[in-house]
Design a protein around this motif. Sequence first.
Motif, PDB file in Angstrom:
ATOM      1  N   PHE A  23      35.661  46.644  32.432  1.00 48.25           N
ATOM      2  CA  PHE A  23      37.024  46.169  32.210  1.00 48.25           C
ATOM      3  C   PHE A  23      37.106  44.648  32.076  1.00 48.25           C
ATOM      4  O   PHE A  23      38.055  44.139  31.503  1.00 48.25           O
ATOM      5  N   GLY A  24      36.127  43.926  32.645  1.00 51.51           N
ATOM      6  CA  GLY A  24      36.096  42.484  32.474  1.00 51.51           C
ATOM      7  C   GLY A  24      37.194  41.730  33.191  1.00 51.51           C
ATOM      8  O   GLY A  24      37.566  40.630  32.808  1.00 51.51           O
ATOM      9  N   LEU A  25      37.712  42.319  34.271  1.00 48.16           N
ATOM     10  CA  LEU A  25      38.794  41.664  35.006  1.00 48.16           C
ATOM     11  C   LEU A  25      38.290  40.957  36.253  1.00 48.16           C
ATOM     12  O   LEU A  25      39.068  40.476  37.054  1.00 48.16           O
ATOM     13  N   GLY A  26      36.986  40.865  36.416  1.00 51.01           N
ATOM     14  CA  GLY A  26      36.440  40.232  37.609  1.00 51.01           C
ATOM     15  C   GLY A  26      36.140  41.275  38.672  1.00 51.01           C
ATOM     16  O   GLY A  26      36.709  42.374  38.669  1.00 51.01           O
ATOM     17  N   ARG A  27      35.250  40.933  39.568  1.00 53.01           N
ATOM     18  CA  ARG A  27      34.888  41.854  40.645  1.00 53.01           C
ATOM     19  C   ARG A  27      34.958  41.124  41.971  1.00 53.01           C
ATOM     20  O   ARG A  27      34.885  39.904  42.035  1.00 53.01           O
ATOM     21  N   ARG A  28      35.065  41.887  43.021  1.00 50.05           N
ATOM     22  CA  ARG A  28      35.214  41.274  44.349  1.00 50.05           C
ATOM     23  C   ARG A  28      33.929  40.568  44.775  1.00 50.05           C
ATOM     24  O   ARG A  28      32.823  40.916  44.354  1.00 50.05           O
ATOM     25  N   ASP A  29      34.099  39.607  45.640  1.00 52.01           N
ATOM     26  CA  ASP A  29      32.990  38.898  46.259  1.00 52.01           C
ATOM     27  C   ASP A  29      32.872  39.418  47.688  1.00 52.01           C
ATOM     28  O   ASP A  29      33.748  39.177  48.526  1.00 52.01           O
ATOM     29  N   ARG A  30      31.818  40.163  47.966  1.00 49.49           N
ATOM     30  CA  ARG A  30      31.674  40.762  49.297  1.00 49.49           C
ATOM     31  C   ARG A  30      31.622  39.714  50.400  1.00 49.49           C
ATOM     32  O   ARG A  30      31.969  40.012  51.553  1.00 49.49           O
ATOM     33  N   THR A  31      31.209  38.505  50.080  1.00 53.26           N
ATOM     34  CA  THR A  31      31.112  37.466  51.115  1.00 53.26           C
ATOM     35  C   THR A  31      32.485  36.979  51.565  1.00 53.26           C
ATOM     36  O   THR A  31      32.617  36.417  52.647  1.00 53.26           O
ATOM     37  N   THR A  32      33.501  37.191  50.746  1.00 46.33           N
ATOM     38  CA  THR A  32      34.856  36.758  51.118  1.00 46.33           C
ATOM     39  C   THR A  32      35.809  37.938  51.310  1.00 46.33           C
ATOM     40  O   THR A  32      37.007  37.746  51.487  1.00 46.33           O
ATOM     41  N   GLN A  33      35.266  39.144  51.301  1.00 50.96           N
ATOM     42  CA  GLN A  33      36.103  40.337  51.434  1.00 50.96           C
ATOM     43  C   GLN A  33      36.769  40.394  52.797  1.00 50.96           C
ATOM     44  O   GLN A  33      36.163  40.106  53.823  1.00 50.96           O
ATOM     45  N   ARG A  34      38.037  40.790  52.812  1.00 52.69           N
ATOM     46  CA  ARG A  34      38.796  40.900  54.056  1.00 52.69           C
ATOM     47  C   ARG A  34      38.879  42.361  54.480  1.00 52.69           C
ATOM     48  O   ARG A  34      38.925  43.260  53.631  1.00 52.69           O
ATOM     49  N   PRO A  35      38.936  42.622  55.783  1.00 54.52           N
ATOM     50  CA  PRO A  35      38.994  44.020  56.260  1.00 54.52           C
ATOM     51  C   PRO A  35      40.406  44.585  56.179  1.00 54.52           C
ATOM     52  O   PRO A  35      41.024  44.947  57.186  1.00 54.52           O
ATOM     53  N   VAL A  36      40.921  44.655  54.957  1.00 51.48           N
ATOM     54  CA  VAL A  36      42.246  45.228  54.736  1.00 51.48           C
ATOM     55  C   VAL A  36      42.182  46.144  53.511  1.00 51.48           C
ATOM     56  O   VAL A  36      41.375  45.937  52.604  1.00 51.48           O
ATOM     57  N   VAL A  37      43.044  47.132  53.517  1.00 49.82           N
ATOM     58  CA  VAL A  37      43.192  48.047  52.378  1.00 49.82           C
ATOM     59  C   VAL A  37      44.617  47.909  51.855  1.00 49.82           C
ATOM     60  O   VAL A  37      45.580  47.948  52.631  1.00 49.82           O
ATOM     61  N   ALA A  38      44.744  47.736  50.561  1.00 48.22           N
ATOM     62  CA  ALA A  38      46.071  47.647  49.940  1.00 48.22           C
ATOM     63  C   ALA A  38      46.606  49.049  49.702  1.00 48.22           C
ATOM     64  O   ALA A  38      45.907  49.903  49.144  1.00 48.22           O
ATOM     65  N   LEU A  39      47.849  49.278  50.139  1.00 41.62           N
ATOM     66  CA  LEU A  39      48.507  50.563  49.945  1.00 41.62           C
ATOM     67  C   LEU A  39      49.560  50.401  48.855  1.00 41.62           C
ATOM     68  O   LEU A  39      50.610  49.792  49.073  1.00 41.62           O
ATOM     69  N   VAL A  40      49.262  50.918  47.678  1.00 41.02           N
ATOM     70  CA  VAL A  40      50.125  50.758  46.507  1.00 41.02           C
ATOM     71  C   VAL A  40      51.076  51.959  46.454  1.00 41.02           C
ATOM     72  O   VAL A  40      50.741  53.013  45.921  1.00 41.02           O
ATOM     73  N   HIS A  41      52.254  51.791  47.021  1.00 41.44           N
ATOM     74  CA  HIS A  41      53.222  52.890  47.113  1.00 41.44           C
ATOM     75  C   HIS A  41      54.255  52.853  46.002  1.00 41.44           C
ATOM     76  O   HIS A  41      54.971  53.829  45.788  1.00 41.44           O
ATOM     77  N   GLY A  42      54.376  51.748  45.269  1.00 42.61           N
ATOM     78  CA  GLY A  42      55.407  51.598  44.256  1.00 42.61           C
ATOM     79  C   GLY A  42      54.986  52.151  42.910  1.00 42.61           C
ATOM     80  O   GLY A  42      53.828  52.025  42.497  1.00 42.61           O
ATOM     81  N   THR A  43      55.919  52.772  42.226  1.00 41.76           N
ATOM     82  CA  THR A  43      55.670  53.321  40.903  1.00 41.76           C
ATOM     83  C   THR A  43      56.985  53.368  40.143  1.00 41.76           C
ATOM     84  O   THR A  43      58.060  53.303  40.742  1.00 41.76           O
ATOM     85  N   SER A  44      56.902  53.472  38.834  1.00 43.43           N
ATOM     86  CA  SER A  44      58.108  53.443  38.006  1.00 43.43           C
ATOM     87  C   SER A  44      58.896  54.737  38.074  1.00 43.43           C
ATOM     88  O   SER A  44      60.037  54.786  37.614  1.00 43.43           O
ATOM     89  N   ARG A  45      58.312  55.788  38.624  1.00 44.45           N
ATOM     90  CA  ARG A  45      58.986  57.084  38.698  1.00 44.45           C
ATOM     91  C   ARG A  45      58.994  57.608  40.119  1.00 44.45           C
ATOM     92  O   ARG A  45      57.948  57.668  40.777  1.00 44.45           O
ATOM     93  N   ALA A  46      60.167  58.015  40.580  1.00 45.51           N
ATOM     94  CA  ALA A  46      60.296  58.507  41.952  1.00 45.51           C
ATOM     95  C   ALA A  46      59.460  59.763  42.190  1.00 45.51           C
ATOM     96  O   ALA A  46      58.960  59.988  43.296  1.00 45.51           O
ATOM     97  N   ASP A  47      59.277  60.597  41.149  1.00 45.38           N
ATOM     98  CA  ASP A  47      58.516  61.825  41.351  1.00 45.38           C
ATOM     99  C   ASP A  47      57.009  61.599  41.437  1.00 45.38           C
ATOM    100  O   ASP A  47      56.253  62.550  41.669  1.00 45.38           O
ATOM    101  N   LYS A  48      56.569  60.344  41.261  1.00 41.89           N
ATOM    102  CA  LYS A  48      55.159  60.012  41.464  1.00 41.89           C
ATOM    103  C   LYS A  48      54.894  59.458  42.871  1.00 41.89           C
ATOM    104  O   LYS A  48      53.740  59.214  43.234  1.00 41.89           O
ATOM    105  N   GLU A  49      55.942  59.244  43.648  1.00 38.10           N
ATOM    106  CA  GLU A  49      55.784  58.619  44.956  1.00 38.10           C
ATOM    107  C   GLU A  49      55.121  59.565  45.956  1.00 38.10           C
ATOM    108  O   GLU A  49      55.179  60.791  45.816  1.00 38.10           O
ATOM    109  N   TRP A  50      54.497  58.962  46.954  1.00 42.04           N
ATOM    110  CA  TRP A  50      53.903  59.694  48.082  1.00 42.04           C
ATOM    111  C   TRP A  50      54.826  59.479  49.270  1.00 42.04           C
ATOM    112  O   TRP A  50      55.354  58.356  49.447  1.00 42.04           O
ATOM    113  N   PRO A  51      55.047  60.478  50.125  1.00 44.00           N
ATOM    114  CA  PRO A  51      56.008  60.319  51.231  1.00 44.00           C
ATOM    115  C   PRO A  51      55.663  59.158  52.163  1.00 44.00           C
ATOM    116  O   PRO A  51      54.484  58.899  52.459  1.00 44.00           O
ATOM    117  N   VAL A  52      56.701  58.480  52.626  1.00 43.34           N
ATOM    118  CA  VAL A  52      56.519  57.325  53.525  1.00 43.34           C
ATOM    119  C   VAL A  52      55.726  57.723  54.761  1.00 43.34           C
ATOM    120  O   VAL A  52      54.845  56.984  55.228  1.00 43.34           O
TER     121      VAL A  52
END
Length: 333
Positions: free
Chosen positions: A166-195
């Motif tokens: 994809f050529g968008l860059g890759r993470r640097d493991r030496t600067t990686q943080r111990p967090v996971v991003a939770l992407v809950h937003g979407t353009s359609r309500a029927d694609k959402e996952w329950p809170v």
Amino acid sequence: MQVLIVKLSSLGDVVHALPVLHDMHQALPGVQVDWVAEQGFAPLLRDAAGIRRVIPVALRRWSKSLLRTPGPVLREFAAFRRDLQATRYDAVIDIHGLTKSAFVSWLAQGRRYAMANATRGSGYEAPTRWVADQAIALDPEVHVVQRSRIVCAQALGYAVPAELRFGLGRRDRTTQRPVVALVHGTSRADKEWPVEHWLALARRLHGQGVGVVFPHGSAEELARSERMAAALVTEGVAATVYPRMALDALARELAQCAGVVGVDSGLSHIAVALDLPHVQIYNFDTAWRTGPLPPASGPALQCSVFAQPAPTVDAVWAAWLQVQAADSERAAA
């Protein structure tokens, strides 16, 4: 050779088209590629490898403002047209397939290529082939990433490479943080996952010693992010909400995360492009055409999970453990 890509929107569709850049540069050394996209996506494209120039267009805004403020809109459009027509291209390739992209292709200077037909689950409008000097027929059952790659390869006369980048860059493991991003937003309500599912997943990640961060793209998503983060913090779970930021800055933030779990949305597709450990959640059986593709070799760092009305927390957690193990295997290799 000079090539113009016409892929205007939306975020996920633009990200899905990025591999054509690596394909072209691998097959045609010295090729120069420009890209026309809606102005909101221009910052992300400027971070992508292999683009000489991003030409922003504001068709959405202009269509809404033309009757109210015709003078400024017409001046902006004239400036866009001059910028677009400053180069005569060897190939103008419409990989969007709608009337608006056909209009942009028609304005551009050069031989025009486009899709000859629709593919299942994707929008398509006839003017895209009317404008084209050559319309390229496609198998209707094709993944959206492969569709763009096939059109460009046939237009320019090379075989689609086995390697997908994809050529968008890759993470640097030496600067990686111990967090996971939770992407809950979407353009359609029927694609959402329950809170409550997101909260349960965050608690399990906390049990691994991992915090969570919540990106957002609208006022509604921000409010939901803040509610979830507040509920988790009261339980002692590390949870933060990203500030609103441009797409390029957000992509760089995601690249420093340990991984991403998200619904079918543009940000989830960015996670795939960044080659992050990622689980993509589907309430509809459409992952075959928009979800992560398996790698040509080695363990898969991204996977999709589908169920109706929605995947369970257990199913998503099992998938997360799977991509975590693949990430550890790749790091040890």
